[in-house]
Design an enzyme around this catalytic site. Structure first.
Site, short mmCIF file in Angstrom:
data_model
loop_
_atom_site.label_atom_id
_atom_site.label_comp_id
_atom_site.label_asym_id
_atom_site.label_seq_id
_atom_site.Cartn_x
_atom_site.Cartn_y
_atom_site.Cartn_z
N SER A 170 88.33 11.82 47.35
CA SER A 170 89.25 13.32 47.45
C SER A 170 90.83 13.06 48.18
CB SER A 170 88.50 13.95 48.87
OG SER A 170 89.34 14.66 49.50
N TYR A 199 84.61 11.87 56.72
CA TYR A 199 84.62 12.38 55.65
C TYR A 199 85.93 11.23 54.82
CZ TYR A 199 85.24 14.68 50.90
OH TYR A 199 85.08 14.87 49.31
#
Length: 242
Positions: free
Chosen positions: A136, A149
């Site tokens: 990401s 995350y």
């Protein structure tokens, strides 16, 4: 002949979003695909029906389920040529509210499962294979509430760099694709529409990404034209924050 004819692929988290688009693209390019899902059984059945891929229910935080998934992939595929580590959990919580269970769960799925899948692939993958992990843009542009995350994704980016050095002698490439703001259920569930409009305006292309946009980058890396790209983190972001 399709570019991936005769190639076997395992895609984790293939029933929705980016993972579904990857399954659709790889099968469309001629690969035989096994993919896993955890909760979205109806969606998984639909993907399997439409693409001819084989769906396996698995909790990637459970090592027994992982081993079963690997065994099923080995039994169903002509050989392992492509691994796409796509499945991930996104937990949004302030640092001071994160529990030990939160940490264990996110890192079990996002990090340990990627390590184990990459390790397995290193053992059984045929020469000239491809390992691709979805990360990401948040590892480069961190946001409040995404500590677990971002941390879990940052780790797998390093895994890929090291694995590319260890497996390169067999012609196996190992890369990361970092997606930007991609129009998925996960993104829309975590952000109000007005925030997504602002995010789209920050991209060079003036829109949110589509799952197929990311899948196209994966397909390039998985195919013969990606043979000279390894150890890289490819940003598929539409120019977001560039």
């Amino acid at each position: 002949m399709s570019v991936l004819s005769g190639r076997g692929a395992l895609v984790t988290g293939g029933s929705r979003g980016i993972g579904r688009a990857v399954v659709e693209r790889l099968t469309g390019d001629g690969a035989e695909v096994v993919f896993c899902y955890e909760h979205s059984e109806e969606a998984a059945r639909q993907v399997a029906k439409e693409t001819g891929a084989h769906a396996v229910r698995a909790d990637l935080g459970d090592e027994d389920d992982l081993e079963r998934l690997f065994a099923e992939a080995e039994a169903r595929l002509p050989g392992l040529d492509i691994l796409v580590n796509n499945a991930a959990l996104s937990l949004q919580k302030p640092l001071t509210d994160i529990t030990g269970d939160d940490y264990e769960r996110v890192f079990a799925v996002n990090t340990r499962a990627v390590f184990l899948a990459t390790q397995w692939a290193g053992r059984v993958m045929r020469d000239d294979g491809r390992i691709i992990t979805i990360s990401s843009l948040n590892t480069q542009v961190p946001a409040p509430g995404l500590m677990l995350y971002c941390g879990s994704k940052g780790a797998v980016e390093q895994f890929a760099k090291v694995a590319s050095r260890e497996l390169g002698g067999r012609g196996i490439t190992v890369n990361v694709v970092s997606s930007g703001a991609t129009d998925t259920d996960m993104l829309r569930g975590a952000n109000p529409p007005e925030a997504l409009e602002v995010t789209a305006s920050f991209t060079a292309l003036q829109r949110l990404g589509r799952p197929g946009d990311v899948a196209a980058v994966v397909a390039f890396l998985a195919g013969p034209d990606g043979r000279w790209v390894t150890g890289h983190n490819v940003h598929a972001t539409g120019g977001l924050f560039v």
